[in-house]
Structure formats: structure tokens, C-alpha cells
Motif scaffolding. Structure first.
Motif, short mmCIF file in Angstrom:
data_model
loop_
_atom_site.label_atom_id
_atom_site.label_comp_id
_atom_site.label_asym_id
_atom_site.label_seq_id
_atom_site.Cartn_x
_atom_site.Cartn_y
_atom_site.Cartn_z
N ALA A 8 45.67 -31.90 32.44
CA ALA A 8 46.82 -30.99 32.44
C ALA A 8 48.08 -31.75 32.82
O ALA A 8 48.03 -32.70 33.62
N SER A 9 49.17 -31.36 32.21
CA SER A 9 50.45 -31.95 32.59
C SER A 9 51.59 -31.14 32.00
O SER A 9 51.39 -30.41 31.02
N TYR A 10 52.77 -31.32 32.56
CA TYR A 10 54.00 -30.90 31.88
C TYR A 10 54.10 -31.80 30.65
O TYR A 10 53.61 -32.93 30.65
N PRO A 11 54.74 -31.29 29.56
CA PRO A 11 54.83 -32.15 28.36
C PRO A 11 55.50 -33.50 28.67
O PRO A 11 56.35 -33.59 29.55
N LYS A 12 55.12 -34.52 27.93
CA LYS A 12 55.72 -35.85 27.99
C LYS A 12 55.53 -36.54 29.34
O LYS A 12 56.45 -37.19 29.85
N SER A 13 54.36 -36.36 29.90
CA SER A 13 54.10 -36.93 31.22
C SER A 13 52.95 -37.93 31.22
O SER A 13 52.47 -38.31 32.28
N GLY A 14 52.47 -38.32 30.04
CA GLY A 14 51.41 -39.31 30.00
C GLY A 14 50.06 -38.76 29.56
O GLY A 14 49.06 -39.48 29.57
N ASN A 15 50.03 -37.49 29.17
CA ASN A 15 48.77 -36.85 28.79
C ASN A 15 48.08 -37.59 27.64
O ASN A 15 46.87 -37.84 27.69
N THR A 16 48.86 -37.96 26.63
CA THR A 16 48.26 -38.60 25.45
C THR A 16 47.71 -40.00 25.79
O THR A 16 46.71 -40.43 25.23
N TRP A 17 48.36 -40.66 26.72
CA TRP A 17 47.85 -41.97 27.16
C TRP A 17 46.45 -41.79 27.76
O TRP A 17 45.52 -42.52 27.43
N LEU A 18 46.30 -40.77 28.63
CA LEU A 18 44.99 -40.54 29.23
C LEU A 18 43.95 -40.17 28.18
O LEU A 18 42.81 -40.62 28.22
N ALA A 101 46.60 -18.41 32.18
CA ALA A 101 45.91 -18.54 30.89
C ALA A 101 44.55 -19.20 31.05
O ALA A 101 43.62 -18.91 30.30
N ILE A 102 44.44 -20.12 32.01
CA ILE A 102 43.15 -20.77 32.27
C ILE A 102 42.76 -20.44 33.71
O ILE A 102 43.16 -21.13 34.64
N PRO A 103 42.01 -19.38 33.91
CA PRO A 103 41.68 -18.98 35.27
C PRO A 103 40.76 -20.00 35.95
O PRO A 103 40.01 -20.71 35.28
N ALA A 104 40.84 -20.05 37.27
CA ALA A 104 40.10 -21.07 38.03
C ALA A 104 38.61 -21.04 37.72
O ALA A 104 37.96 -22.09 37.66
N ASP A 105 38.06 -19.85 37.49
CA ASP A 105 36.61 -19.78 37.27
C ASP A 105 36.18 -20.36 35.93
O ASP A 105 34.98 -20.54 35.69
N ALA A 106 37.16 -20.65 35.04
CA ALA A 106 36.81 -21.28 33.76
C ALA A 106 36.91 -22.81 33.86
O ALA A 106 36.55 -23.52 32.94
N ILE A 107 37.44 -23.29 34.99
CA ILE A 107 37.72 -24.72 35.13
C ILE A 107 36.65 -25.41 35.96
O ILE A 107 36.40 -25.03 37.10
N ASP A 108 36.03 -26.41 35.38
CA ASP A 108 35.08 -27.23 36.13
C ASP A 108 35.87 -28.16 37.05
O ASP A 108 35.63 -28.25 38.24
N ARG A 109 36.83 -28.89 36.47
CA ARG A 109 37.72 -29.75 37.24
C ARG A 109 38.95 -30.06 36.41
O ARG A 109 38.93 -29.90 35.19
N ALA A 110 40.00 -30.50 37.07
CA ALA A 110 41.25 -30.75 36.34
C ALA A 110 41.91 -32.02 36.86
O ALA A 110 41.98 -32.26 38.07
N VAL A 111 42.38 -32.83 35.90
CA VAL A 111 43.22 -33.98 36.23
C VAL A 111 44.65 -33.52 35.98
O VAL A 111 44.92 -32.94 34.93
N TYR A 112 45.53 -33.74 36.93
CA TYR A 112 46.92 -33.37 36.70
C TYR A 112 47.79 -34.63 36.78
O TYR A 112 47.78 -35.33 37.78
N ILE A 113 48.51 -34.89 35.68
CA ILE A 113 49.38 -36.07 35.65
C ILE A 113 50.81 -35.61 35.85
O ILE A 113 51.28 -34.71 35.16
N VAL A 114 51.49 -36.27 36.74
CA VAL A 114 52.89 -35.94 36.98
C VAL A 114 53.73 -37.21 36.78
O VAL A 114 53.25 -38.32 37.03
N ARG A 115 54.95 -37.02 36.28
CA ARG A 115 55.82 -38.16 35.98
C ARG A 115 57.22 -37.83 36.45
O ARG A 115 57.63 -36.65 36.45
N ASP A 116 57.95 -38.85 36.85
CA ASP A 116 59.34 -38.65 37.32
C ASP A 116 60.10 -37.80 36.29
O ASP A 116 60.21 -38.19 35.12
N PRO A 117 60.62 -36.64 36.70
CA PRO A 117 61.23 -35.72 35.73
C PRO A 117 62.45 -36.33 35.03
O PRO A 117 62.81 -35.89 33.94
N ARG A 118 63.05 -37.34 35.61
CA ARG A 118 64.19 -37.98 34.94
C ARG A 118 63.72 -38.76 33.72
O ARG A 118 64.39 -38.78 32.68
N ASP A 119 62.53 -39.36 33.81
CA ASP A 119 61.95 -40.01 32.62
C ASP A 119 61.40 -38.98 31.63
O ASP A 119 61.48 -39.16 30.42
#
Lengths: 278, 300
Positions: A8-18, A101-119
């Protein structure tokens, strides 16, 4: 495995790299075909996936109905087609709905990527074909959503994204999730360490040679080179730059006008400080 | 109000259905009756087949669309609609002639494909594919060339051999871009949903009354960026059966109603008697350039 494993990530934060890394890693570190192998880590909000599990065409629904439907569909996908998915959904309750939209009970685990919002602002401007000022505006827009159809169909269904700060906090402050937070900048600075952590979290091969091989296969130059040769189907139609554009950190220092950088800090500063973005 | 014709059925409806041709057959009692009335929020002993749909042990189905209404569909052909306040007529008909029609097919053991279809050389040609692959847009382009529209979204196959399509109605659901690209205007057309830039385009002169032989099925697919566009016939029957399973409209309802075997047989019959092609094209490829190729392929 049951339940959704999210990147999971805000758009343009490295999701596609992962995703590229994981696509290679799941194939033993082999080079990947961007336009075929990324599907191993599918897009949760893909219209065909959502339509299939909802038993309805989202194109025939209004936004509040989609907001009511999505958590129910997420649970069905978690049950019938569990696995790794990327998403840009926030973990917030959209208007008209009773749960995210994705309730906690549907989630096994989540990776969250965050990136400097200026970039992020610079990358998003190139990706969506926005001016930098519009990019900064959108990142402060509490009702920002993706996938909304206007005059044509979007390949994704609606996602309630909200502002950058609200998105980040909705995931990182969720107390009910098995969550691995990663900073894009840390992954760049020490990829081996960060991606080893990622593999361990996802119960994949986390030995150094294996992680190193997969990192090599999805290096920025490998991905950008492939995009130059064959194109990339996930590149946005209004985009003004290659999808794999710079892949760096701190580009905002030269590319973002000081007044825009200041506005971003004024609007997102509290959450930036929580993440160490000064 | 006069009765309408839908897939060979006589329809008596309390809701005006301008999409349907007028019933001109014998004076049999209606096969489907649409009434307005109260509908409970859930079916006693119903089970959720998909998020907005329940089925009970009698085979009755209840569809609930939050801002449109509830639709109770009984095996007998009795359909009760409880509209939500504020729902437009077009919105109610959208689900009545879409999801509800699909449910009626499954209740009656007919195979509904998720396809638009048009008449080419006296037979029906069906276009299947996900939302956004251009089913209705292709049908529109054929309609503008004078081909009758047999169905949109739900293409109903008759039982038995040879494979035949039961015509539904000549209405196409189209996004503004698709309408304008065909040099038409959405001015005056009903909106698919309130405020949505998707419209209901009706070709009332272009309807078909009687079942038509199914001449070909085209599976609309996106060509990958570096792959060639083109039309390719599928040859292995099992691959075709699997592909048609994915193109079945609301297969979960058929499964819930125990119709799996008849659905399989219907798909197997199609696979062995009707040519099935993959049409791979780039997203946003102009539809016009494929029309002649499709006609030529059908005539092969």
C-alpha cells in the motif's frame, strides 16, 4: 495463505519498484518483463478483478455505492483469491460507507511505503500530467480519489485516497493491522537491508544473495531501459515523462519552487515531521 | 400499456420499457411480470451469492442496489421492484434489463454471455470482454452501418443445437467519448446513472424479433504493448469452454441455482459448433478499422 497481502502507498511513492522486486524475487531473481510479470502482484482495484468478485459492473454504480460495495468485495477476494496486491486506497472510511474499502479483517498483512511528499509532488506532476502547483493542491485535497470515471472508463475502480497526510496516518496509525512501514529513502540508501526486511515480513527468501539478485534484476536502469525499449502499460495516458523517470530522493531541492515546497511543508509538515522529513 | 418482447418472452410490466419491441405473438399469459411493490431487505433463508445479491432455496433472487432499489425475482417469472426514492426510470431499467435479466436466464437454464451482439449476414455475432474492452462501441459502429443490434451486455443463448441467440433489445450503453467518436451527440439521451457521462443509446428501428443462429463469437482483448494486433481463431475446444466460462454473465448465480451442468453443456456446444476468435487490439484503437476484418472473418 489466507487474506490480502498488501503493498500500500500513496501514488508515486515507490510501489511499482517493490512490485518489480517481488516479481523478480518470486521467480528466483530472474529479470522481469514489466508488461507481464508485474501481474504477479496484481492491482487490487483493477476493474475486471473487482467486477468479477462483486458480481456487478462498477461502471453501473455511483461513487457512494462503490464505497459500500468495496469492503464486501475485498472480503470476497481475500477468501477466494488471496495473495499479494498493490493498492493506493487509503485506510479511511469514504463518504457513504461504514468502513474502509479494505477492512482489517480482509488483510493478512500490509507493507506501507512512504516517500518525502516533496518528491511525490514532482513525480505525481509528471505521471498525471499536472503542473507542480496542481500536484501540491491534490496532495492537500482531503477528498482526492482515483479511478473516478468521467467521460470514459478507468481501468481501476474508485479509490478513496484523501490527502497525503491523511493517507499516511490512516495506514501507519492503524492499530489493528500486521504492518511493515518502509520509507522509500531508506530503501534507496540501503536496499539490501530494506528489501531483506520486506522479504522476511512476507515470508519470502530473505538470504543476502537471493535478495541481492532480485535487486539487481529490478535496478532503476534495468526498469527504465525496458520502458524505453518496450513501453510500460501502466504509464498514465496523460503522462508527460517516462514512468521510470528519476528514481531518486531529494530531487525536489532543485525541481520544486521554494514557495511550493514551503506550501507543502505548511500543509503536510506535522506528518512529515513524524516521518523525519525535514 | 402493451406487452413487450424480451428474448422470446412476453413481458407485462408496470414500468415502461421503451427498449423492448412490442409483443406480437400469440395470446399466451405473460412469461415475465414486472410489478412495483414492497420488497423486504433480505430473503428468509437467503444466502449471499455476491455482495448485493441473495438467492434462496426456491431459486428466488434478491438484488439490492443501494441508490436504485430492490428487485425480487421469483422462479415463476414474477418480478417485484421496490425503487429507492430518487431513482431515475433509466436506472431502474438498467438493472431490470441487466442483472435481473441475467438472473432470469439462470433460473431458466439458459446461458447468458456477457456480450453485445449484432446481425451480420442473417446471423448473430457476439462481442465478449471485460468492461471497457469496447463491446458496445463495436456494436454501435455496426449499427451505424445498418446492422441490427441483437443485445447489449447480456446475450442470451437458446437451449439446444444449433446455437441460437434470443434477441433482447437494441439499446447500447455508451460513454460520452464513444458516442462523440462516432460523430453522434449524447444530447437528449438518458443517462445510465445520475450525473454519469454514460448514456443509453436506442436504435428502435434496428431491433430483432426472432432467434438467430450464432455465427461467431469474438473475445475482445487488449494487445500487449509489443504484441501484434489481430484476429486469431481459438482451436482447442477446452480452451474455448474455459474462455466462455469467463464470459458468462454472473456465473455465480448459475452455480448457486445448480445449473452448472447445463451451463457447461451449453458452452461445450458453442465450442464445438461456433467459431470463437480472439480480437487483440491496443486500448483506444479506433473501432472503425476492425469492422471490415470482423465481417470478412465471419464470412470465412
Amino acid at each position: 495463505m489466507s487474506g490480502l497481502r498488501l503493498i500500500a502507498s500513496y501514488p508515486k511513492s515507490g510501489n511499482t519498484w517493490l512490485r518489480a522486486f517481488l516479481a523478480s524475487h518470486l521467480r528466483g531473481g530472474q529479470p522481469i518483463d514489466l508488461n507481464a510479470d508485474l501481474a504477479r502482484i496484481g492491482t487490487l482495484t483493477s476493474r475486471s478483478l473487482q467486477d468479477l468478485h462483486a458480481g456487478l459492473e462498477h461502471a453501473d454504480l455511483m461513487p457512494p455505492e462503490v464505497a459500500l460495495l468495496r469492503p464486501l468485495t475485498s472480503r470476497r477476494i481475500a477468501q477466494e483469491q488471496p495473495g499479494l496486491y498493490k493498492t493506493h486506497d487509503s485506510n479511511l472510511v469514504p463518504p457513504g460507507a461504514g468502513e474502509p474499502a479494505i477492512p482489517a479483517d480482509a488483510i493478512d498483512r500490509a507493507v506501507y511505503i512512504v516517500r518525502d511528499p516533496r518528491d511525490v509532488a514532482i513525480s505525481a506532476a509528471h505521471h498525471f500530467g499536472w503542473s507542480l502547483a496542481v500536484s501540491v493542491d491534490r496532495m492537500a485535497d482531503a477528498s482526492f480519489r482515483l479511478g473516478h470515471s468521467s467521460t470514459r472508463l478507468n481501468v481501476n475502480v474508485e479509490q478513496w485516497v484523501s490527502s497525503w497526510s491523511a493517507h499516511v496516518e490512516s495506514w501507519l496509525d492503524a492499530g489493528d493491522l500486521h504492518l511493515l512501514p518502509l520509507r522509500y529513502e531508506d530503501l534507496l540508501a540501503d536496499p539490501l537491508e530494506g528489501f531483506t526486511q520486506l522479504c522476511r515480513f512476507l515470508e519470502l527468501d530473505d538470504t543476502r544473495p537471493a535478495v541481492g539478485r532480485s535487486l539487481e534484476a529490478c535496478s532503476f536502469s534495468a526498469l527504465a531501459g525496458q520502458e524505453t525499449r518496450t513501453g510500460f502499460r501502466e504509464r498514465y495516458h496523460a503522462s508527460t515523462a517516462p514512468f521510470f523517470r528519476a528514481g531518486g530522493a531529494g530531487g525536489w531541492r532543485t525541481a520544486l519552487a521554494p514557495e511550493l515546497a514551503e506550501r507543502l511543508v505548511a500543509e503536510q509538515g506535522r506528518v512529515m515531521a513524524r516521518l523525519g522529513y525535514r | 400499456m402493451t406487452d413487450g418482447l424480451l428474448c422470446g418472452w412476453r413481458v407485462r410490466s408496470a414500468i415502461a420499457l421503451p427498449e423492448l419491441l412490442e409483443w406480437q405473438g400469440d395470446d399466451r399469459p405473460p412469461d415475465l411480470t414486472v410489478r412495483l411493490g414492497e420488497v423486504d431487505e433480505s430473503l428468509p433463508q437467503g444466502r449471499a451469492i455476491s455482495p448485493f445479491l441473495q438467492i434462496d432455496s426456491t431459486g428466488a433472487g434478491l438484488l439490492q442496489v443501494p441508490m436504485v432499489g430492490r428487485f425480487l425475482v421469483r422462479q415463476s417469472g414474477d418480478i417485484t421492484v421496490a425503487p429507492q426514492p430518487g431513482a431515475s426510470d433509466a436506472e431502474i431499467r438498467l438493472f431490470l434489463l441487466g442483472s435481473v435479466l441475467g438472473m432470469v436466464c439462470h433460473q431458466r437454464g439458459l446461458l447468458p454471455l456477457h456480450a453485445s451482439s449484432v446481425v451480420i449476414d442473417g446471423g448473430a455475432v457476439a462481442f465478449c470482454g471485460h468492461s471497457g474492452m469496447g463491446k458496445s462501441t463495436l456494436a454501435l459502429r455496426f449499427a451505424r452501418r445498418g446492422h441490427a443490434v441483437v443485445s447489449d451486455d447480456v446475450c442470451v443463448l437458446d437451449n439446444g443445437a444449433p446455437a441460437r441467440v434470443r434477441p433482447s433489445f437494441p439499446r447500447l450503453k455508451l460513454w460520452r467519448d464513444a458516442i462523440e467518436d462516432a460523430a453522434l451527440s449524447p444530447e437528449g439521451l438518458e443517462r445510465n446513472r445520475r450525473g454519469q457521462e454514460k448514456f443509453h443509446f436506442l436504435e428502435p428501428e434496428a431491433g430483432v424479433r426472432d432467434p438467430l443462429p450464432l455465427r461467431a463469437i469474438f473475445l475482445l482483448r487488449r494487445a500487449s504493448l509489443d504484441a501484434k494486433e489481430g484476429i486469431e481463431r481459438l482451436s482447442a475446444p477446452l480452451d474455448i469452454v474455459a474462455a466462455l466460462e469467463a464470459e458468462t454473465f454472473r456465473p455465480e448465480i448459475g452455480r448457486a441455482l445448480g445449473a452448472e451442468r447445463s451451463l457447461f453443456q451449453a458452452r461445450a456446444l458453442l465450442a464445438s459448433t461456433v467459431p470463437v476468435y480472439q480480437l487483440r487490439r491496443q486500448p483506444d484503437a479506433p473501432p472503425e478499422r476492425w469492422l471490415d476484418a470482423i465481417v470478412a472473418t465471419v464470412r470465412e
